[in-house]
Design a protein around this motif. Structure first.
Motif, PDB file in Angstrom:
ATOM      1  N   GLU A  64       0.841  -1.196   0.000  1.00  0.00           N
ATOM      2  CA  GLU A  64       0.000   0.000   0.000  1.00  0.00           C
ATOM      3  C   GLU A  64       0.875   1.245   0.000  1.00  0.00           C
ATOM      4  N   GLU A  65       0.382   2.314  -0.606  1.00  0.00           N
ATOM      5  CA  GLU A  65       1.100   3.591  -0.662  1.00  0.00           C
ATOM      6  C   GLU A  65       1.522   4.025   0.744  1.00  0.00           C
ATOM      7  N   GLY A  66       2.799   4.357   0.898  1.00  0.00           N
ATOM      8  CA  GLY A  66       3.311   4.838   2.180  1.00  0.00           C
ATOM      9  C   GLY A  66       3.660   3.756   3.179  1.00  0.00           C
ATOM     10  N   SER A  67       3.476   2.485   2.800  1.00  0.00           N
ATOM     11  CA  SER A  67       3.812   1.412   3.741  1.00  0.00           C
ATOM     12  C   SER A  67       5.184   0.830   3.386  1.00  0.00           C
ATOM     13  N   VAL A  68       5.805   0.230   4.369  1.00  0.00           N
ATOM     14  CA  VAL A  68       7.103  -0.414   4.190  1.00  0.00           C
ATOM     15  C   VAL A  68       7.075  -1.787   4.851  1.00  0.00           C
ATOM     16  N   ARG A  69       8.038  -2.584   4.472  1.00  0.00           N
ATOM     17  CA  ARG A  69       8.215  -3.901   5.079  1.00  0.00           C
ATOM     18  C   ARG A  69       9.683  -4.265   4.954  1.00  0.00           C
ATOM     19  N   TYR A  70      10.062  -5.366   5.567  1.00  0.00           N
ATOM     20  CA  TYR A  70      11.426  -5.856   5.436  1.00  0.00           C
ATOM     21  C   TYR A  70      11.478  -6.968   4.399  1.00  0.00           C
TER      22      TYR A  70
END
Length: 161
Positions: A64-70
């Motif tokens: 999703e826009e603006g989300s991050v993950r590893y």
């Protein structure tokens, strides 16, 4: 502290610990062993040297826009020179010493890489030289970040300080 695996010297004047980890000692386990020996419960540390391989994750864009993950776990395909590394030492959710560490390295193919290193998966090749800066008045305990849902260090004033 001086044994066949780890050298560590406590400097009374600066309240810092300097030393080196030797071949086959895991980066995180070696630093935690030094901290246990000197009763360090929270600290910052810096280091450089060489690893047989590095195991880490990196930040990537989320769905999703603006989300991050590893990323999935990444393991170098050759020994690496750790050009720069910096981390915090505190307590994990299991109340055991824990490390949050980021480093930048160059591999045998001269490729620079880096990220968030993983516990127990970074054995020393030749040497890791380090300085530990104990932080006596601050408690660091992992807790879940309410926005991201990830366990991160929470900082608090240590009682009695």
């Amino acid at each position: 502290m001086d044994n066949l695996r780890i050298q560590a010297v406590f400097d009374e004047a600066s309240h810092r610990i300097a030393g080196r980890l030797m071949k086959d000692v895991d980066l995180f386990e070696g630093i935690k062993e030094v901290c246990r020996y000197y009763d360090v419960e929270s600290a910052h540390f810096q280091c450089f040297g060489s690893l047989q391989y590095a195991t880490f994750v990196q930040m990537e864009r989320g769905d999703e826009e603006g989300s991050v993950r590893y990323s999935e776990k990444i393991r170098s395909t050759s020994p690496v020179e750790l050009l720069s590394g910096s981390g915090f030492i505190g307590y994990g959710e299991d109340r055991e010493l824990d490390i949050h560490f980021h480093g930048m390295m160059i591999d045998c193919d001269r490729q620079i890489n880096g990220g968030h290193f993983l516990n127990g998966e970074n054995p020393v090749a030749v040497t890791i030289e380090y300085v530990i800066f104990p932080i006596n008045g601050v408690g660091m305990q992992r807790g879940v970040d309410p926005h991201w849902g990830l366990p991160v260090f929470q900082f608090s004033k240590r009682s009695g300080s």
